[in-house]
Design an enzyme around this catalytic site. Structure first.
Site, PDB file in Angstrom:
ATOM      1  N   GLU A  54       0.824  -1.220   0.000  1.00 37.90           N
ATOM      2  CA  GLU A  54       0.000   0.000   0.000  1.00 37.90           C
ATOM      3  C   GLU A  54       0.854   1.265   0.000  1.00 37.90           C
ATOM      4  O   GLU A  54       0.466   2.299  -0.532  1.00 37.90           O
ATOM      5  CB  GLU A  54      -0.962   0.015   1.185  1.00 37.90           C
ATOM      6  CG  GLU A  54      -2.099  -0.997   1.085  1.00 37.90           C
ATOM      7  CD  GLU A  54      -1.720  -2.396   1.580  1.00 37.90           C
ATOM      8  OE1 GLU A  54      -0.537  -2.620   1.928  1.00 37.90           O
ATOM      9  OE2 GLU A  54      -2.614  -3.268   1.615  1.00 37.90           O
ATOM     10  N   PHE A  99     -11.854  -8.200  13.466  1.00 37.99           N
ATOM     11  CA  PHE A  99     -10.725  -8.572  12.613  1.00 37.99           C
ATOM     12  C   PHE A  99     -10.399  -7.434  11.643  1.00 37.99           C
ATOM     13  O   PHE A  99     -11.275  -6.938  10.945  1.00 37.99           O
ATOM     14  CB  PHE A  99     -11.061  -9.854  11.835  1.00 37.99           C
ATOM     15  CG  PHE A  99      -9.956 -10.261  10.893  1.00 37.99           C
ATOM     16  CD1 PHE A  99      -8.701 -10.609  11.384  1.00 37.99           C
ATOM     17  CD2 PHE A  99     -10.151 -10.250   9.524  1.00 37.99           C
ATOM     18  CE1 PHE A  99      -7.674 -10.953  10.520  1.00 37.99           C
ATOM     19  CE2 PHE A  99      -9.117 -10.591   8.651  1.00 37.99           C
ATOM     20  CZ  PHE A  99      -7.876 -10.947   9.158  1.00 37.99           C
ATOM     21  N   GLN A 100      -9.151  -7.038  11.619  1.00 39.65           N
ATOM     22  CA  GLN A 100      -8.653  -5.945  10.765  1.00 39.65           C
ATOM     23  C   GLN A 100      -9.386  -4.627  10.974  1.00 39.65           C
ATOM     24  O   GLN A 100      -9.529  -3.823  10.055  1.00 39.65           O
ATOM     25  CB  GLN A 100      -8.671  -6.358   9.287  1.00 39.65           C
ATOM     26  CG  GLN A 100      -7.669  -7.480   9.025  1.00 39.65           C
ATOM     27  CD  GLN A 100      -7.399  -7.718   7.565  1.00 39.65           C
ATOM     28  OE1 GLN A 100      -8.253  -7.529   6.720  1.00 39.65           O
ATOM     29  NE2 GLN A 100      -6.179  -8.154   7.253  1.00 39.65           N
ATOM     30  N   LYS A 136     -18.024  -1.689   5.496  1.00 37.57           N
ATOM     31  CA  LYS A 136     -18.353  -2.691   4.481  1.00 37.57           C
ATOM     32  C   LYS A 136     -19.857  -2.740   4.217  1.00 37.57           C
ATOM     33  O   LYS A 136     -20.293  -2.886   3.066  1.00 37.57           O
ATOM     34  CB  LYS A 136     -17.842  -4.064   4.937  1.00 37.57           C
ATOM     35  CG  LYS A 136     -17.708  -5.033   3.773  1.00 37.57           C
ATOM     36  CD  LYS A 136     -16.966  -6.283   4.185  1.00 37.57           C
ATOM     37  CE  LYS A 136     -16.875  -7.257   3.027  1.00 37.57           C
ATOM     38  NZ  LYS A 136     -16.210  -8.505   3.405  1.00 37.57           N
ATOM     39  N   MET A 185      23.827   9.688   3.397  1.00 35.14           N
ATOM     40  CA  MET A 185      23.593  10.956   4.068  1.00 35.14           C
ATOM     41  C   MET A 185      23.840  10.851   5.575  1.00 35.14           C
ATOM     42  O   MET A 185      24.421  11.735   6.185  1.00 35.14           O
ATOM     43  CB  MET A 185      22.151  11.424   3.795  1.00 35.14           C
ATOM     44  CG  MET A 185      21.843  12.789   4.330  1.00 35.14           C
ATOM     45  SD  MET A 185      22.929  14.048   3.658  1.00 35.14           S
ATOM     46  CE  MET A 185      21.915  14.693   2.339  1.00 35.14           C
TER      47      MET A 185
HETATM   48  C1  LIG Z   1      11.981   6.059   6.027  1.00 32.12           C
HETATM   49  C2  LIG Z   1      13.234   6.762   6.412  1.00 32.12           C
HETATM   50  N1  LIG Z   1      14.059   6.213   7.339  1.00 32.12           N
HETATM   51  C3  LIG Z   1      15.197   6.841   7.701  1.00 32.12           C
HETATM   52  C4  LIG Z   1      15.547   8.031   7.137  1.00 32.12           C
HETATM   53  C5  LIG Z   1      16.830   8.737   7.549  1.00 32.12           C
HETATM   54  N2  LIG Z   1      17.754   8.850   6.422  1.00 32.12           N
HETATM   55  C6  LIG Z   1      17.849   9.978   5.684  1.00 32.12           C
HETATM   56  S1  LIG Z   1      18.931   9.845   4.427  1.00 32.12           S
HETATM   57  C7  LIG Z   1      19.311   8.272   4.845  1.00 32.12           C
HETATM   58  C8  LIG Z   1      20.329   7.493   4.071  1.00 32.12           C
HETATM   59  C9  LIG Z   1      19.901   7.202   2.706  1.00 32.12           C
HETATM   60  O1  LIG Z   1      20.779   6.285   2.149  1.00 32.12           O
HETATM   61  P1  LIG Z   1      20.700   5.862   0.638  1.00 32.12           P
HETATM   62  O2  LIG Z   1      19.284   5.558   0.275  1.00 32.12           O
HETATM   63  O3  LIG Z   1      21.681   4.810   0.364  1.00 32.12           O
HETATM   64  O4  LIG Z   1      21.076   7.207  -0.126  1.00 32.12           O
HETATM   65  P2  LIG Z   1      22.456   8.044  -0.098  1.00 32.12           P
HETATM   66  O5  LIG Z   1      22.341   9.031   1.023  1.00 32.12           O
HETATM   67  O6  LIG Z   1      23.573   7.086   0.104  1.00 32.12           O
HETATM   68  O7  LIG Z   1      22.476   8.716  -1.414  1.00 32.12           O
HETATM   69  C10 LIG Z   1      18.603   7.874   5.973  1.00 32.12           C
HETATM   70  C11 LIG Z   1      18.728   6.567   6.641  1.00 32.12           C
HETATM   71  C12 LIG Z   1      14.646   8.576   6.198  1.00 32.12           C
HETATM   72  N3  LIG Z   1      14.862   9.761   5.620  1.00 32.12           N
HETATM   73  N4  LIG Z   1      13.529   7.914   5.842  1.00 32.12           N
END
Ligand SMILES: Cc1ncc(C[n+]2csc(CCOP(=O)(O)OP(=O)(O)O)c2C)c(N)n1
Lengths: 176, 577
Positions: free
Chosen positions: B67, B129-130, B179, B492
């Site tokens: 979803e 349920f659900q 429903k 990042m």
């Molecule tokens: C759902 C979610 N979980 C955690 C984060 C925190 N977060 C921001 S950037 C990042 C790293 C992203 O890594 P990648 O997808 O490999 O991209 P890169 O930065 O290496 O280009 C994380 C864990 C987020 N933004 N979204």
């Protein structure tokens, strides 16, 4: 960083459509900013089918202005206002349940006179005192009656009428 | 009034047809011009799916693999077309799986109508349920939501949902339908919603504020425009261009405002914000009049508010009154629809140019070019950079592609280096920063604008958050181009660990699968590039393909995005390294 401006008490009046779930939506806006709601009342307003929420909060004015903006933005909110203590006339109601053993206690009787409180029910085991006033009035009476062992104590949220006009009926006409 | 109501009633009942609630849902969608929806079936929404089956020639339903994939696809569709995205999900886990996307759409002002099934009304509140209280859960992250328990409510509520989602500042709406209401029969007729009495979609514009703003702008020596997504949502790209050209104002974009003005427009001075360009960040603190257009002064844009543009008078063009003075105090607030307010202000603006002021931007750009950009675009080191990948994409697509980016370093590289020739070309999760957004959003975007090239730029981390949507590509043949910039890190976060946590790389190292095999398993042509000499050919091949294509580029592992405004710092203290 929050700019620590002086906190003040504000009464927020929110005129809304009468829809399930709106309370959740409005309180979430306070929650999101970590604001404690000191009291809340919901009732029908002076306009048919329009409800009025009254919230009391203590926050800096800068913040309440933003909160009111975000409340007003909710689809079913018709208008939201905030007022300082000076701009409103407000009251709260409280009830105290005490053992009938104290019914003829003179000290209690005197306190009731002073506080414009009165007895609304007497049974063989308990009696109930009701009073209306400012929050502080009720606090004081509470302190005075507490030593007698309160069987139950309940107080309402604030209800308030504003000194300034809230042009809500006109607004609704405009919408219609 | 009463007679009017009666008339409307009569008009409504002129051609009533007896249908079940579920069929009414589909009929409402068709009335709203919806021909494409995303979703995932389950018990509580089965009556609606049964009708989707019957109406499949008129309303195409895309089955995603989760979803979250469905809602991000609907967001991608909405962002490139401007139309409301539609999503279906069942009760309980189906509905809760939508929550991330709803929150994302709320903060990025994306119009969506989400329709969830709910347990039968006699079971509500019984922990059936659900059963989950999706109305309660979604309340803080929806523009509006509502639970329908009677079939007769369906036409009016859905009409209202579409009106609310799309009008004013757009946002997500969730409609939960029990429903039994889907089974219940009633006399159906439809009337579009044009007004909700407690809701004013567009605030009234005060002409004196327009005059005050014009006066301020005309007297400015160093005016500076920052435009946001409001310009795109309001379809005011042309009006923005005319306005800034007449006044000769250097203009920068927020991340979500990108592509509202061509990247190469001579007055476009780059992107503001944490990883934005050097010049617009530094000069935010030197301009005398700051003109914010359809943007909301997000903290990633402003850095430390107490040192943000304090010297400037601020003019804010905005549709949402709650945004005025929320973060930055304005001198003049111009409420209204930007298309309208910009049209009104431009005749009051004196023809002007600010060559010395513009030159300051160019000088600082040179500085950024020498310190940062050249190393990205023409690296002397062996490892591939994210900047050069974007640069190569630019040259092979002539800036005509829709770039859908995920969240992380690659996202900032995409926003910084992509060349946008057309509006609605930058789709990214801005306000929420949802990893996993890009792959499904790109699928939705491609379906929204099938004639445009749609390229998803994703990190190796975020890719694996919604990688299952490759199945949706397999089934629908959506010709999405997927570029995974693989640095084997959650890049990042690793960058922050390097800069602010003494290189303690806690849980940011990724052991990755063979992405090529995975793509091939889904029948998608796949290429891996790890040497510079192969990059251009691979991208050429990808762009030439008329089908979905997967490209993995192995990137220098520990590269950083610069410039950077560290958290809590002032925008003018932006670091070049
Ligand atoms: C759902 C979610 N979980 C955690 C984060 C925190 N977060 C921001 S950037 C990042 C790293 C992203 O890594 P990648 O997808 O490999 O991209 P890169 O930065 O290496 O280009 C994380 C864990 C987020 N933004 N979204």
């Amino acid at each position: 960083m929050l700019i620590m401006e002086d906190k003040q008490k504000f009464t927020v009046s929110v005129y809304t459509e009468n829809n399930i779930g709106l309370l959740n939506r409005l309180s979430a806006i306070f929650l999101k900013r970590h604001i404690n709601i000191e009291s809340m009342t919901v009732c029908e307003s002076e306009i048919d089918h329009v409800h009025r929420f009254t919230f009391v909060v203590e926050v800096p004015e800068e913040q309440i202005r933003k909160v009111v903006g975000q409340l007003e933005k909710q689809i079913e909110v018709i208008r939201a206002f905030y007022h300082t203590e000076e701009e409103i006339i407000y009251q709260e109601t409280a009830m105290f349940k005490l053992s009938t053993a104290y019914l003829y206690d003179e000290k209690i009787q005197n306190k009731l006179k002073l506080r414009r409180a009165h007895i609304v029910t007497i049974t063989t085991s308990f009696f109930i005192i009701e009073t209306t006033g400012l929050k502080e009035d009720i606090d004081r009476l509470y302190e005075k009656l507490k030593p007698y062992g309160l069987l139950q104590f309940v107080r309402s949220g604030r209800i308030a009428i504003t000194r300034p006009k809230m042009a809500i009926s006109e607004l609704l006409q405009e919408f219609n | 009034m009463e007679t009017l109501k009666k008339e409307i009633k009569e008009k409504k009942s002129s051609k009533p047809v007896r249908v079940a609630g579920a069929e009414a849902v589909i009929k409402c969608l068709l009335e709203e011009g919806v021909h494409l929806a995303y979703g995932y079936p389950g018990g509580a929404i089965m009556p609606v799916y049964d009708e989707l089956y019957k109406y499949k020639d008129k309303l195409h339903h895309v089955l995603t693999r989760h979803e979250q994939g469905a809602i991000h696809a609907a967001q991608g569709f909405a962002r490139v077309t401007g139309n409301t995205g539609v999503v279906f999900a069942t009760s309980g886990p189906g509905a809760t799986n939508l929550v991330t996307g709803i929150a994302d759409a709320q903060i990025d002002s994306t119009p969506l109508v989400c329709i969830t099934g709910q347990v039968a009304s006699h079971l509500l509140g019984s922990d059936a349920f659900q059963e989950t209280d999706i109305v309660g859960i979604s309340t803080p992250v929806t523009k509006w939501n509502y639970q329908i328990t009677k079939a007769s409510e369906i036409p009016e509520v859905i009409a209202k949902a579409f009106y609310i989602a799309k009008s004013g500042r757009p946002g997500p709406v969730l409609i939960d339908i029990t429903k039994d209401a889907q089974f219940e029969e009633f006399d159906f007729s439809y009337k579009k919603c044009e007004n909700v009495r407690s809701y004013r979609a567009v605030p009234e514009t005060d002409i004196t504020q327009i005059e005050a703003a014009a006066k301020l702008i005309n007297s400015a020596k160093k005016p500076f425009v920052i435009f946001g997504q409001g310009v795109i949502i309001g379809a005011a790209e042309k009006e923005l261009k005319t306005f800034i050209e007449k006044a000769g104002i250097p203009s920068a974009s927020t991340a979500l405002g990108l592509s509202a003005l061509k990247t190469k427009h001579p007055l476009h001075v780059g992107m503001v914000g944490m990883h934005g360009n050097y010049a617009p960040n530094v000069l935010t603190n030197e301009c005398d009049v700051l003109i914010a257009i359809g943007m909301r002064f997000d903290d990633r844009v402003t850095g430390n508010l107490s040192t943000y543009a304090k010297q400037a008078k601020v003019v804010h063009f905005e549709i949402d009154p709650a945004e005025i003075d929320k973060n930055v105090k304005t001198t003049v607030a111009v409420l209204g629809d930007v298309k309208d307010t910009l049209t009104k202000i431009t005749p009051l603006i004196q023809q002007n140019s600010h060559p010395h002021w513009l030159d300051q931007f160019h000088k600082l750009y040179k500085k950024e070019e020498e310190a940062v950009i050249n190393n990205q675009l023409n690296p002397t080191k062996e490892g591939l950079t994210m900047g050069e990948v974007l640069h190569t994409i630019n040259s092979q697509t002539n800036g005509e592609a829709v770039i859908v980016s995920d969240v992380g370093q690659h996202q900032m590289f995409a926003c910084r280096y992509a060349n946008f020739e057309q509006t609605r070309s930058n789709v990214t999760s801005g306000g929420l920063g949802t990893m996993g957004f890009a792959l499904p959003a790109a699928i939705g975007a491609k379906m929204g604008v099938p004639n445009r090239e749609v390229i998803a730029v994703i990190g190796d981390g975020g890719y694996q958050m919604t990688i299952q949507e490759l199945g949706t590509i397999l089934q629908t043949k959506a010709a999405v181009k997927i570029v995974v910039l693989n640095n084997s890190f959650l890049g990042m976060v690793r960058q922050w660990q390097e800069l602010f946590f003494d290189r303690r790389y806690a849980s940011t190292v990724m052991t990755n699968p063979d992405f090529i095999k995975i793509a091939e398993g889904y029948g998608i042509e796949a290429v891996r590039v790890s040497e510079r000499k192969n990059l251009s050919n691979a991208i050429e091949k990808m762009v030439a393909s008329t089908e979905a294509f997967f490209l993995e580029v192995v990137i220098e592992k520990e590269d950083n995005v610069f410039p950077m405004v560290p958290t809590g710092a002032s925008v003018s203290d932006i670091r070049l390294c």
